[in-house]
Design a protein around this motif. Structure first.
Motif, PDB file in Angstrom:
ATOM      1  N   GLY A 109       5.815   0.606 -19.928  1.00 56.37           N
ATOM      2  CA  GLY A 109       5.239   0.592 -21.321  1.00 56.37           C
ATOM      3  C   GLY A 109       5.288   2.139 -21.898  1.00 56.37           C
ATOM      4  N   HIS A 110       5.412   2.918 -20.851  1.00 56.98           N
ATOM      5  CA  HIS A 110       5.274   4.613 -21.281  1.00 56.98           C
ATOM      6  C   HIS A 110       6.273   5.289 -20.602  1.00 56.98           C
ATOM      7  N   PRO A 111       7.255   6.048 -21.019  1.00 56.26           N
ATOM      8  CA  PRO A 111       8.012   7.028 -19.955  1.00 56.26           C
ATOM      9  C   PRO A 111       7.235   7.775 -19.172  1.00 56.26           C
ATOM     10  N   ILE A 112       5.895   8.208 -19.426  1.00 52.27           N
ATOM     11  CA  ILE A 112       5.532   9.060 -18.504  1.00 52.27           C
ATOM     12  C   ILE A 112       5.290   8.457 -16.898  1.00 52.27           C
ATOM     13  N   PHE A 113       5.240   7.150 -16.917  1.00 46.33           N
ATOM     14  CA  PHE A 113       5.049   6.598 -15.533  1.00 46.33           C
ATOM     15  C   PHE A 113       6.447   6.764 -14.687  1.00 46.33           C
ATOM     16  N   ILE A 156       0.835  -1.323   0.070  1.00 47.55           N
ATOM     17  CA  ILE A 156      -0.005   0.069  -0.101  1.00 47.55           C
ATOM     18  C   ILE A 156       0.925   1.140   0.088  1.00 47.55           C
ATOM     19  N   ALA A 157       2.054   1.259   0.722  1.00 46.15           N
ATOM     20  CA  ALA A 157       2.830   2.349   1.015  1.00 46.15           C
ATOM     21  C   ALA A 157       3.611   2.725  -0.228  1.00 46.15           C
ATOM     22  N   THR A 158       3.861   1.727  -1.157  1.00 40.03           N
ATOM     23  CA  THR A 158       4.754   1.742  -2.199  1.00 40.03           C
ATOM     24  C   THR A 158       4.093   1.613  -3.646  1.00 40.03           C
ATOM     25  N   CYS A 159       2.684   1.777  -3.557  1.00 45.39           N
ATOM     26  CA  CYS A 159       2.003   1.294  -4.877  1.00 45.39           C
ATOM     27  C   CYS A 159       2.586   2.252  -5.972  1.00 45.39           C
ATOM     28  N   LEU A 160       2.891   3.527  -5.598  1.00 40.45           N
ATOM     29  CA  LEU A 160       3.396   4.595  -6.697  1.00 40.45           C
ATOM     30  C   LEU A 160       4.679   4.068  -7.233  1.00 40.45           C
ATOM     31  N   ASP A 161       5.459   3.376  -6.443  1.00 40.66           N
ATOM     32  CA  ASP A 161       6.754   2.915  -6.889  1.00 40.66           C
ATOM     33  C   ASP A 161       6.476   1.706  -7.734  1.00 40.66           C
ATOM     34  N   LEU A 162       5.529   1.050  -7.529  1.00 36.44           N
ATOM     35  CA  LEU A 162       5.186  -0.110  -8.332  1.00 36.44           C
ATOM     36  C   LEU A 162       4.725   0.569  -9.616  1.00 36.44           C
ATOM     37  N   ILE A 222      -4.795   6.166  -8.669  1.00 32.69           N
ATOM     38  CA  ILE A 222      -3.939   6.252 -10.010  1.00 32.69           C
ATOM     39  C   ILE A 222      -3.869   4.824 -10.643  1.00 32.69           C
ATOM     40  N   ILE A 223      -3.803   3.841  -9.572  1.00 36.82           N
ATOM     41  CA  ILE A 223      -3.719   2.358 -10.023  1.00 36.82           C
ATOM     42  C   ILE A 223      -4.861   1.908 -11.062  1.00 36.82           C
ATOM     43  N   ILE A 224      -6.059   2.271 -10.244  1.00 33.61           N
ATOM     44  CA  ILE A 224      -7.347   2.175 -10.984  1.00 33.61           C
ATOM     45  C   ILE A 224      -7.331   2.802 -12.464  1.00 33.61           C
ATOM     46  N   LEU A 225      -6.987   3.752 -12.600  1.00 24.85           N
ATOM     47  CA  LEU A 225      -6.875   4.837 -13.747  1.00 24.85           C
ATOM     48  C   LEU A 225      -5.984   4.058 -14.680  1.00 24.85           C
ATOM     49  N   ILE A 226      -4.861   3.756 -14.298  1.00 21.18           N
ATOM     50  CA  ILE A 226      -3.955   2.835 -15.054  1.00 21.18           C
ATOM     51  C   ILE A 226      -4.357   1.501 -15.563  1.00 21.18           C
ATOM     52  N   ILE A 227      -4.926   0.946 -14.745  1.00 23.14           N
ATOM     53  CA  ILE A 227      -5.382  -0.457 -15.170  1.00 23.14           C
ATOM     54  C   ILE A 227      -6.365  -0.300 -16.011  1.00 23.14           C
ATOM     55  N   ALA A 228      -7.147   0.418 -15.851  1.00 23.96           N
ATOM     56  CA  ALA A 228      -8.410   0.878 -16.788  1.00 23.96           C
ATOM     57  C   ALA A 228      -7.880   1.280 -18.190  1.00 23.96           C
ATOM     58  N   ALA A 229      -7.133   2.114 -18.088  1.00 24.64           N
ATOM     59  CA  ALA A 229      -6.437   2.565 -19.388  1.00 24.64           C
ATOM     60  C   ALA A 229      -5.617   1.328 -20.263  1.00 24.64           C
ATOM     61  N   LEU A 230      -4.968   0.749 -19.658  1.00 29.26           N
ATOM     62  CA  LEU A 230      -3.946  -0.548 -20.117  1.00 29.26           C
ATOM     63  C   LEU A 230      -5.121  -1.408 -20.756  1.00 29.26           C
ATOM     64  N   VAL A 231      -6.295  -1.632 -20.113  1.00 30.40           N
ATOM     65  CA  VAL A 231      -7.363  -2.499 -20.638  1.00 30.40           C
ATOM     66  C   VAL A 231      -7.962  -1.999 -21.749  1.00 30.40           C
ATOM     67  N   PHE A 232      -8.323  -0.664 -21.776  1.00 31.67           N
ATOM     68  CA  PHE A 232      -9.419  -0.069 -22.764  1.00 31.67           C
ATOM     69  C   PHE A 232      -8.232  -0.016 -23.908  1.00 31.67           C
TER      70      PHE A 232
END
Length: 243
Positions: free
Chosen positions: A66-70, A54-60, A118-128
């Protein structure tokens, strides 16, 4: 290394360097591999793996290649270093502003809600992006406009997988975005109340009410005792007259 990788991405974006050519590519991916090893080692040696995730989910998120923006999410590592070693305090920069920032980021739980959102948005974007065959940046734009209920309508899912992804994002993502905005609103509302002295006045008022309540209770006890004494006196006088 986090700041260096972010700097390389910025220079690549403005076309001063080319990130995926020559020696710079080896440096970029070398830093990425070191971050992966660092994350895995810390996950293994962590006593509370759930709290660590939970504390390092942004690190993950920052390890997604896939994209340098991450890569920009690696700035959270810098924030953690500043927090862990109290660098602002050591440099003499600790003050009211840094305390407010700490309260806003950690005490309100903002960082955790933000990370999950952020994780929800990224997963949804990858699936989309997979089902609808859009570039990742376009899919991220769609996910943000959908989760925030803006819904410009410029991008809409056409496949069954894309529509299911949109439905899940509408149900789960909107809830977390709502929590995110409410935590921000509550913080600033409370902060304004403290600045106006409203909270201090309210505390004083509550103390006065508590004191009045104690006095009323004390008066009730005295009144009951007086009534009991008054009831005993006639009985005593009747017994004397009888004798």
């Amino acid at each position: 290394m986090a700041l260096a990788s972010i700097g390389m991405v910025i220079l690549d974006y403005i076309h001063l360097v080319y990130l995926y050519r020559g020696w710079l590519m080896f440096v970029y991916y070398g830093i990425w591999i070191l971050f992966i090893l660092d994350y895995l080692v810390n996950l293994v040696i962590s006593n509370n793996k759930r709290h660590f995730l939970i504390a390092t989910c942004l690190d993950l998120v920052s390890l997604i290649p896939g994209h340098p923006i991450f890569v920009f999410f690696r700035i959270y590592r810098v924030i953690r270093i500043i927090r862990s070693y109290h660098l602002f305090w050591r440099l003499g920069w600790d003050g009211k502003l840094t305390k407010k920032m700490h309260q806003f980021i950690y005490d309100t739980g903002f960082i955790y809600i933000f990370s999950v959102s952020i994780i929800i948005l990224i997963i949804a974007a990858l699936v989309f992006s997979h089902f609808e065959h859009y570039p990742l940046k376009t899919a991220l734009w769609w996910a943000i406009t959908t989760a925030t209920t803006v819904g410009y309508g410029d991008i809409a899912p056409q496949t069954t997988g894309g529509r299911l992804d949109a439905a899940v994002l509408m149900i789960g993502g909107v809830g977390f975005i709502g929590l995110l905005t409410s935590s921000i609103t509550d913080f600033f509302t409370k902060n304004n109340a403290e600045n106006d002295g409203t909270s201090d006045k309210l505390d004083q008022l509550m103390q006065q009410v508590a004191q009045l309540n104690q006095e009323v209770q004390s008066m009730r006890k005295e009144l009951k005792q007086t009534q009991k004494n008054a009831a005993k006196k006639p009985k005593a006088s009747k017994q004397r007259n009888h004798h």
